[in-house]
Scaffold this motif. Sequence first.
Motif, PDB file in Angstrom:
ATOM      1  N   THR A 130       4.010  26.785 -19.311  1.00  0.00           N
ATOM      2  CA  THR A 130       3.231  27.367 -20.409  1.00  0.00           C
ATOM      3  C   THR A 130       3.940  27.167 -21.738  1.00  0.00           C
ATOM      4  O   THR A 130       5.003  27.715 -21.964  1.00  0.00           O
ATOM      5  CB  THR A 130       3.030  28.872 -20.172  1.00  0.00           C
ATOM      6  OG1 THR A 130       4.312  29.516 -20.148  1.00  0.00           O
ATOM      7  CG2 THR A 130       2.330  29.130 -18.837  1.00  0.00           C
TER       8      THR A 130
ATOM      9  N   TRP B 131       4.078  27.979 -25.626  1.00  0.00           N
ATOM     10  CA  TRP B 131       3.582  28.849 -26.693  1.00  0.00           C
ATOM     11  C   TRP B 131       4.750  29.355 -27.503  1.00  0.00           C
ATOM     12  O   TRP B 131       5.879  28.875 -27.333  1.00  0.00           O
ATOM     13  CB  TRP B 131       2.707  29.976 -26.141  1.00  0.00           C
ATOM     14  CG  TRP B 131       3.331  30.896 -25.125  1.00  0.00           C
ATOM     15  CD1 TRP B 131       3.763  30.559 -23.872  1.00  0.00           C
ATOM     16  CD2 TRP B 131       3.561  32.302 -25.260  1.00  0.00           C
ATOM     17  NE1 TRP B 131       4.242  31.669 -23.231  1.00  0.00           N
ATOM     18  CE2 TRP B 131       4.134  32.752 -24.049  1.00  0.00           C
ATOM     19  CE3 TRP B 131       3.328  33.237 -26.272  1.00  0.00           C
ATOM     20  CZ2 TRP B 131       4.492  34.092 -23.848  1.00  0.00           C
ATOM     21  CZ3 TRP B 131       3.669  34.554 -26.059  1.00  0.00           C
ATOM     22  CH2 TRP B 131       4.246  34.976 -24.864  1.00  0.00           C
TER      23      TRP B 131
ATOM     24  N   VAL C 251       8.676  37.817 -27.045  1.00  0.00           N
ATOM     25  CA  VAL C 251       7.210  37.879 -27.043  1.00  0.00           C
ATOM     26  C   VAL C 251       6.668  37.745 -25.615  1.00  0.00           C
ATOM     27  O   VAL C 251       5.634  38.323 -25.280  1.00  0.00           O
ATOM     28  CB  VAL C 251       6.614  36.804 -27.986  1.00  0.00           C
ATOM     29  CG1 VAL C 251       6.731  35.403 -27.390  1.00  0.00           C
ATOM     30  CG2 VAL C 251       5.169  37.138 -28.344  1.00  0.00           C
TER      31      VAL C 251
HETATM   32  O1  PRX Z   1      10.078  24.838 -28.837  1.00  0.00           O
HETATM   33  C1  PRX Z   1       9.105  25.562 -28.136  1.00  0.00           C
HETATM   34  C2  PRX Z   1       9.772  26.322 -27.008  1.00  0.00           C
HETATM   35  O2  PRX Z   1      10.055  27.610 -27.516  1.00  0.00           O
HETATM   36  C3  PRX Z   1       9.589  27.730 -28.864  1.00  0.00           C
HETATM   37  C4  PRX Z   1       9.070  29.120 -29.105  1.00  0.00           C
HETATM   38  O3  PRX Z   1      10.079  30.057 -28.908  1.00  0.00           O
HETATM   39  P1  PRX Z   1       9.748  31.611 -28.948  1.00  0.00           P
HETATM   40  O4  PRX Z   1       8.977  31.914 -30.169  1.00  0.00           O
HETATM   41  O5  PRX Z   1      11.032  32.322 -28.741  1.00  0.00           O
HETATM   42  O6  PRX Z   1       8.798  31.839 -27.722  1.00  0.00           O
HETATM   43  C5  PRX Z   1       9.257  31.573 -26.445  1.00  0.00           C
HETATM   44  C6  PRX Z   1       8.275  32.058 -25.408  1.00  0.00           C
HETATM   45  C7  PRX Z   1       6.871  31.778 -25.647  1.00  0.00           C
HETATM   46  C8  PRX Z   1       8.543  26.686 -28.991  1.00  0.00           C
HETATM   47  O7  PRX Z   1       8.334  26.326 -30.338  1.00  0.00           O
HETATM   48  N1  PRX Z   1       8.911  26.442 -25.816  1.00  0.00           N
HETATM   49  C9  PRX Z   1       8.332  27.570 -25.342  1.00  0.00           C
HETATM   50  N2  PRX Z   1       7.685  27.301 -24.192  1.00  0.00           N
HETATM   51  C10 PRX Z   1       7.836  25.996 -23.934  1.00  0.00           C
HETATM   52  C11 PRX Z   1       8.610  25.444 -24.975  1.00  0.00           C
HETATM   53  N3  PRX Z   1       8.912  24.135 -25.013  1.00  0.00           N
HETATM   54  C12 PRX Z   1       8.455  23.349 -24.015  1.00  0.00           C
HETATM   55  N4  PRX Z   1       7.718  23.813 -22.996  1.00  0.00           N
HETATM   56  C13 PRX Z   1       7.392  25.114 -22.889  1.00  0.00           C
HETATM   57  N5  PRX Z   1       6.690  25.545 -21.861  1.00  0.00           N
END
Ligand code: PRX
Length: 649
Positions: free
Chosen positions: A413, A415, A311
């Motif tokens: 960030t 998300w 994403v």
């Molecule tokens: O656990 C969090 C972690 O990645 C998860 C989402 O993964 P995905 O849907 O593959 O998206 C990744 C890119 C947006 C979240 O539920 N996560 C993502 N960004 C962070 C994070 N955990 C901590 N800090 C972040 N900045």
Amino acid sequence: MSDQQNVYPVSDDIAAKAWADKEKYQAMYQQSVDDPDAFWGEQAKRIDWFKAPTRIKHTSYDPHNVDIRWFEDGTLNASVNCLDRHLETRGDQTAIIWEGDDPNDSKHTTYRELHAQTCQLANALKELGIGKGDVVTLYMPMIPEAAVAMLACARIGAVHSVVFGGFSPDAVAQRVVGAQSKLVITADESVRGGKHVPLKDNVDAALTRDGTEVCQNVLVVKRTGGEIQWHEGRDVWYGDLVEKQSTDCAAEEMNAEDPLFILYTSGSTGAPKGLKHTTGGYLVYASLTHQYVFDYQDGEVYWCTADVGWVTGHSYIVYGPLANGATTLMFEGVPSYPGHGRMGEVVDKHKVNILYTAPTAIRALMAHGENVMDSSQRDSLRILGSVGEPINPEAWEWFYRVIGNSRCPIVDTWWQTETGGIMIAPLPGATPLKPGSATLPFFGVQPALYDSEGKELKGAVDGNLVLTDSWPGQARSIWGDHERFVQTYFSTYQGVYFTGDGCRRDEDGYYWITGRVDDVLNVSGHRMGTAEIESSLVAHESVAEAAVVGFPHDIKGQGIYIYVTLTEGVEPTDELKKELTQWVRKDIGPIASPDVIQWAPGLPKTRSGKIMRRILRKIAANECDGLGDTSTLADPSVVDELIEHRANR
Ligand code: PRX
């Protein structure tokens, strides 16, 4: 307070030119939650509509009626917003800088060229019988054609479903069948770190699986000229079909709530789910977050190192930057090739101003010492960003000091695939930074922390992170399974969206994400369900039962630890460990490679047969002293056996 020790104040330089300073952030945030209709109605004007929306927010989190709509009477086209509207003012500006795997390979594509290429492919898709609402699967290298393919689908109202190029044929097949996709766009091979990956062969293998007959054509970009099999009547060369098309293609008028794309991601149970993102809200949100969080200024070169298969690549390589008329860099290779200084060399070569990458990449560089970046100056950098997993303070400090020369704010960030865009992050001109914290919510984002009973926790506290109201970039459903969408996100707690993440809030209201609280792993920023890996393993004839957990890993953040109970009579050998490793890699993809396999004659289970993962996680992390209560286990002795033979000490 330890949180307070390392606070990095906003730099005056950055604040002076930034899109938002502290007062502006606070005022905009307040309006976004007090009067979402007014706030988002205004923000919607940042993109071009055929028909401007008059109805702004229409959302319900009631589990009996989860219904999320934004800008529902507006019509627009995402590709027009990313291309056509820039032609007059910036037609000759570079839209995409492509940096090949080979450091001598790079290419600039202007907005005018990107528009022409997109129209040609859009016309080609029509010739193949693809139209509004059809799903097109993209399984592509990191080449400009990947962005062109996404935009061409958007132009004619087709829905793209991008599958990461590191996934296996089975994963491709599963997604083709799940989305009933009529066309796959791929390349002969992709190139990463000097190695070729046989994408087209993988598609050929995928399309022998049951249910894939729905896919009628495979459109093939020639990337390397490597040898491939050709299926006459099904396969079509991209170059041949596209070159004869007109460079004009009228854009389809889409409703704001028409789907723009599907993106599959892993959950704690079952097969990966295809999140459905729609057009209007997603685009407004991707472009607004890209502008404010990265403080993108006109003319800057912006580089997000993600793959378009995730994403992050969708929102922050393609849609956000292009909607904002930015110059976005797309990198085909890996940070370690040909040498570990590559990332800095790319920054210097293309004068990158904003660099958005992942903690795992930073930790991998850190392992090569302080001088790993000596082949570059990186003077052009202004803003750094991090995404995908929690960034540990050591990696944050190293990123700041060594890569950013102690000059550039880092936006951490938080998300998810489900959120469509950035949710919690600092704004460079507004938010003092604390290493390891994603800091404060973006406009319209209302985080709250709940305990496991569903009680909201106030103040400085640890809890489960939920979002109490909708934002425009939110996924609307799971493709073909709205009930699963409701179950997964809206049934744990009533009336709120459950993120699956644990989180701490400090005295300043800063959020610190602590990681997943469900059975989802985050390995090098790649999201994986333990259930997926387990079901792959039990399909092997030697495996009676398997349990997969994450454990702390210095570079990957989390590693994959597997407990395997063998079928009776099967010998536990090192050969078999290798075979099981290959099995999972082949079944899911190399990103799911097990780090540790431990033979488990028995698994700790409750009397009702549920595997106690809490115990397995502790053993995998080599924290055997604090196992907690094991009295509910059917056979507590299996735990001693597992501890004795643990593989990670
Ligand atoms: O656990 C969090 C972690 O990645 C998860 C989402 O993964 P995905 O849907 O593959 O998206 C990744 C890119 C947006 C979240 O539920 N996560 C993502 N960004 C962070 C994070 N955990 C901590 N800090 C972040 N900045």
